[in-house]
Design a protein around this motif. Structure first.
Motif, PDB file in Angstrom:
ATOM      1  N   VAL A  40       0.697  -1.264   0.283  1.00 46.90           N
ATOM      2  CA  VAL A  40       0.052  -0.318  -0.110  1.00 46.90           C
ATOM      3  C   VAL A  40       1.094   1.519  -0.028  1.00 46.90           C
ATOM      4  O   VAL A  40       1.769   1.756   0.650  1.00 46.90           O
ATOM      5  CB  VAL A  40      -0.580  -0.176   1.412  1.00 46.90           C
ATOM      6  N   CYS A  41       0.780   2.111  -0.809  1.00 49.16           N
ATOM      7  CA  CYS A  41       1.423   4.115  -0.677  1.00 49.16           C
ATOM      8  C   CYS A  41       0.843   4.043   0.286  1.00 49.16           C
ATOM      9  O   CYS A  41      -0.664   4.680  -0.487  1.00 49.16           O
ATOM     10  CB  CYS A  41       1.590   3.860  -2.633  1.00 49.16           C
ATOM     11  N   VAL A  42       0.644   5.367   0.582  1.00 51.34           N
ATOM     12  CA  VAL A  42       0.104   6.730   1.216  1.00 51.34           C
ATOM     13  C   VAL A  42       1.170   7.847   0.366  1.00 51.34           C
ATOM     14  O   VAL A  42       1.813   7.933   0.617  1.00 51.34           O
ATOM     15  CB  VAL A  42       0.370   6.936   2.354  1.00 51.34           C
ATOM     16  N   LEU A  43      -0.454   7.912   0.347  1.00 54.68           N
ATOM     17  CA  LEU A  43       0.089  10.152  -0.958  1.00 54.68           C
ATOM     18  C   LEU A  43      -0.607  11.185  -0.522  1.00 54.68           C
ATOM     19  O   LEU A  43      -2.105  10.582  -0.075  1.00 54.68           O
ATOM     20  CB  LEU A  43      -0.430   9.467  -2.190  1.00 54.68           C
ATOM     21  N   GLY A  44      -0.380  12.090  -0.002  1.00 50.89           N
ATOM     22  CA  GLY A  44      -0.465  13.039   0.191  1.00 50.89           C
ATOM     23  C   GLY A  44       0.614  15.340   0.396  1.00 50.89           C
ATOM     24  O   GLY A  44       1.459  14.426   0.519  1.00 50.89           O
ATOM     25  N   PRO A  45      -0.285  15.548   0.376  1.00 52.07           N
ATOM     26  CA  PRO A  45       0.313  16.794   0.286  1.00 52.07           C
ATOM     27  C   PRO A  45       0.921  17.077   1.482  1.00 52.07           C
ATOM     28  O   PRO A  45       0.499  16.418   2.741  1.00 52.07           O
ATOM     29  CB  PRO A  45      -0.446  17.810   0.059  1.00 52.07           C
ATOM     30  N   SER A  46       1.917  18.255   1.617  1.00 54.13           N
ATOM     31  CA  SER A  46       2.806  17.420   3.227  1.00 54.13           C
ATOM     32  C   SER A  46       2.434  18.464   4.111  1.00 54.13           C
ATOM     33  O   SER A  46       0.896  18.812   3.602  1.00 54.13           O
ATOM     34  CB  SER A  46       3.865  18.472   2.393  1.00 54.13           C
ATOM     35  N   LEU A 208       4.430   0.610  -7.830  1.00 52.40           N
ATOM     36  CA  LEU A 208       4.370  -0.011  -6.480  1.00 52.40           C
ATOM     37  C   LEU A 208       3.407  -0.903  -5.865  1.00 52.40           C
ATOM     38  O   LEU A 208       3.406  -1.963  -5.497  1.00 52.40           O
ATOM     39  CB  LEU A 208       4.680   0.949  -5.658  1.00 52.40           C
ATOM     40  N   ALA A 209       2.334   0.234  -6.174  1.00 52.39           N
ATOM     41  CA  ALA A 209       1.457  -0.144  -4.863  1.00 52.39           C
ATOM     42  C   ALA A 209       0.114  -0.904  -5.858  1.00 52.39           C
ATOM     43  O   ALA A 209      -0.191  -1.239  -7.135  1.00 52.39           O
ATOM     44  CB  ALA A 209       0.663   1.066  -4.170  1.00 52.39           C
ATOM     45  N   ASP A 210      -0.328  -1.698  -4.787  1.00 51.01           N
ATOM     46  CA  ASP A 210      -1.231  -2.971  -4.439  1.00 51.01           C
ATOM     47  C   ASP A 210      -2.718  -1.683  -4.780  1.00 51.01           C
ATOM     48  O   ASP A 210      -3.854  -2.058  -5.533  1.00 51.01           O
ATOM     49  CB  ASP A 210      -1.650  -4.231  -3.621  1.00 51.01           C
TER      50      ASP A 210
END
Length: 268
Positions: A40-46, A208-210
């Protein structure tokens, strides 16, 4: 053993530097399930809570409200975590006075891995990461990509059930980062680890992620499954299409964060 992660109502606040202001809430009642062996990739702004989420999951920060479980076993406020964990930071954080192999030994010395297994473990991961010939080298003698590979060997040597990665490739040139992503996926396929990977890079997350989890204001804005078959090709149009969707969600989250900051600024 089930090493899936269940998060319920996770809330984390930091005190305001101004005496009469309310605490700043970074995670806001977050619910998330990560399956055993899932990437799992976690993405988001600073400032959206990505690193704070990783710190609470890894046990580096246990001052929070809510519940975290690994395979049904709760994370407690004290004592050892319920599973063995590895953690990769943005910077390799290697000990410069130790050789590559001694850096790995240092991690093993602080683990419960039996000493009689160390040699086989080190042989396996140095070979798997292409660092077998550099075991006697010191960190200053390694390239940036090799140093990050070594930090991965160090994290894997303690045989973690779950691997947490906080933007580990963000300081590398894109060519090196691409190679390391491919290497990481190969290691993940061979070891079956559960991986939680923090990034600002929408295409990296998609490759990368599922599943990509986009955070905004301490909440999950959206979860985007990546169903493109593995092994993946960087030039696959299907991958690019999903990455556009991820990027659009990321941009919306960043705009939402900017509006929130503007409203807060107006109050002061």
């Amino acid at each position: 053993m089930d090493n899936g992660i269940r998060i319920q109502g996770l809330t984390k606040s930091f005190p305001s530097p101004r005496k009469h202001e309310a605490a700043h809430r970074v995670l806001n009642g977050l619910d998330l399930t990560i399956e055993d062996n899932e990437f799992v990739c976690v993405l988001g702004p600073s400032g959206c809570g990505k690193s704070t989420l990783l710190n609470t999951l890894s046990g580096l920060d246990r001052d929070y409200d809510g519940e975290i479980r690994f395979g049904g076993r709760p994370m407690t406020r004290a004592g050892k975590p319920p599973v063995r964990m590895g953690y990769l930071f943005q910077d390799p954080r290697l000990l410069p006075w130790l050789s590559a192999e001694r850096n790995v030994d240092f991690a093993l010395e602080n683990s419960d891995v039996p000493r009689h297994r160390w040699a086989d473990i080190k042989d396996h991961y140095f070979q798997l990461t292409g660092l077998q010939a550099f075991r006697r080298h010191h960190p200053h003698e390694l390239s940036g990509g090799m140093a990050q590979r070594l930090s991965l060997v160090r994290a894997l040597a303690i045989e973690p059930d779950v691997l947490f990665m906080d933007e580990p490739f963000s300081g590398l040139d894109e060519l090196t980062a691409r190679r390391l992503r491919v290497d990481l996926l190969d290691i993940w396929r061979r070891t079956g680890k559960t991986i939680v990977f923090i990034t600002h890079n929408s295409y990296e997350a998609t490759f990368l992620a599922d599943r990509v989890v986009v955070l905004s204001q301490g909440r999950i804005r959206r979860e985007i499954p990546v169903t493109v078959p593995r092994p993946r090709d960087y030039d696959d149009p299907a991958l690019f299409a999903v990455s556009k969707e991820v990027a659009a969600t990321f941009i919306a989250a960043a705009e939402e964060a900017e509006r929130a900051r503007a409203r807060l600024s107006e109050k002061h």
